[in-house]
Design an enzyme around this catalytic site. Structure first.
Site, PDB file in Angstrom:
ATOM      1  N   HIS A 168       0.850  -1.187   0.000  1.00  0.00           N
ATOM      2  CA  HIS A 168       0.000   0.000   0.000  1.00  0.00           C
ATOM      3  C   HIS A 168       0.887   1.238   0.000  1.00  0.00           C
ATOM      4  O   HIS A 168       2.026   1.208   0.485  1.00  0.00           O
ATOM      5  CB  HIS A 168      -0.886   0.023   1.251  1.00  0.00           C
ATOM      6  CG  HIS A 168      -2.010  -0.954   1.226  1.00  0.00           C
ATOM      7  ND1 HIS A 168      -3.136  -0.799   1.996  1.00  0.00           N
ATOM      8  CD2 HIS A 168      -2.186  -2.102   0.539  1.00  0.00           C
ATOM      9  CE1 HIS A 168      -3.963  -1.811   1.777  1.00  0.00           C
ATOM     10  NE2 HIS A 168      -3.401  -2.615   0.902  1.00  0.00           N
ATOM     11  N   GLU A 222       0.907   3.881   1.837  1.00  0.00           N
ATOM     12  CA  GLU A 222       1.372   4.291   3.162  1.00  0.00           C
ATOM     13  C   GLU A 222       2.524   3.427   3.658  1.00  0.00           C
ATOM     14  O   GLU A 222       3.482   3.937   4.243  1.00  0.00           O
ATOM     15  CB  GLU A 222       0.232   4.223   4.197  1.00  0.00           C
ATOM     16  CG  GLU A 222      -0.968   5.080   3.857  1.00  0.00           C
ATOM     17  CD  GLU A 222      -2.080   4.341   3.116  1.00  0.00           C
ATOM     18  OE1 GLU A 222      -3.247   4.620   3.390  1.00  0.00           O
ATOM     19  OE2 GLU A 222      -1.770   3.481   2.256  1.00  0.00           O
ATOM     20  N   CYS A 240      -6.412   2.084   5.514  1.00  0.00           N
ATOM     21  CA  CYS A 240      -7.075   0.853   5.955  1.00  0.00           C
ATOM     22  C   CYS A 240      -6.582   0.484   7.362  1.00  0.00           C
ATOM     23  O   CYS A 240      -5.739   1.164   7.935  1.00  0.00           O
ATOM     24  CB  CYS A 240      -6.771  -0.283   4.974  1.00  0.00           C
ATOM     25  SG  CYS A 240      -5.045  -0.863   5.058  1.00  0.00           S
ATOM     26  N   CYS A 276      -2.640  -0.139   7.421  1.00  0.00           N
ATOM     27  CA  CYS A 276      -1.866   1.100   7.335  1.00  0.00           C
ATOM     28  C   CYS A 276      -2.069   1.965   8.574  1.00  0.00           C
ATOM     29  O   CYS A 276      -1.116   2.558   9.087  1.00  0.00           O
ATOM     30  CB  CYS A 276      -2.212   1.855   6.062  1.00  0.00           C
ATOM     31  SG  CYS A 276      -1.707   0.950   4.576  1.00  0.00           S
TER      32      CYS A 276
END
Length: 157
Positions: free
Chosen positions: A54, A56, A84, A87
């Protein structure tokens, strides 16, 4: 302060556009320390075949390397879409000072939509939160991406 937030969110949007160009969900992120970007990331989950790729997570990894520390205590993250649960957990673990979010994610967001993992008093660290910086632009990019994806599916691609 708003113009500073918009400046860094524009950079996060630039990162998201890199994901978009690769056919990935367009999520971008930058981490700022003392006025300098020390970590950049964009969603690479499909291309890397990696659940944790992801925006992040990639930006945190780069920022930690730059800081030579896992603690990102005086850093601010700018991310185009609400993080999410994975993260958000990593953000809390990194001791990030603040997160600035473009648009919210009602289906998977854990910075206020479903849960707010960033500000749970039970954890030993809470993160400052600012929501909606260039939100329309971030939201429009997500909507456009999924619209195109649906059209491709209907055409049988």
């Amino acid at each position: 302060m708003k113009s500073q937030d918009e400046k860094y969110m524009k950079e996060a949007i630039r990162q998201a556009k890199k994901a978009y160009a690769l056919g990935e969900v367009p999520i971008g992120c930058v981490i700022v320390y003392e006025g300098k970007i020390i970590g950049r990331g964009y969603n690479r989950r499909t291309i890397d075949k990696n659940t944790i790729a992801h925006a992040e997570m990639i930006a945190i990894k780069k920022a930690s390397k730059k800081m030579d520390d896992w603690r990102l205590e005086d850093c601010t993250m700018y991310v185009t879409l609400e993080p999410c649960q994975m993260c958000s957990g990593a953000i809390v673990q990194s001791r990030m000072k603040k997160v600035v979010i473009g648009c919210m994610n009602p289906k998977a967001g854990c910075a206020g939509s479903i849960l707010n993992l960033l500000q749970m008093e039970e954890f030993n660290h809470q993160v400052e939160l600012e929501i909606g910086v260039l939100g329309e632009e971030c939201s429009a990019m997500m909507k456009q991406f999924f619209k195109e994806l649906r059209e491709k599916k209907q055409q049988g691609h």
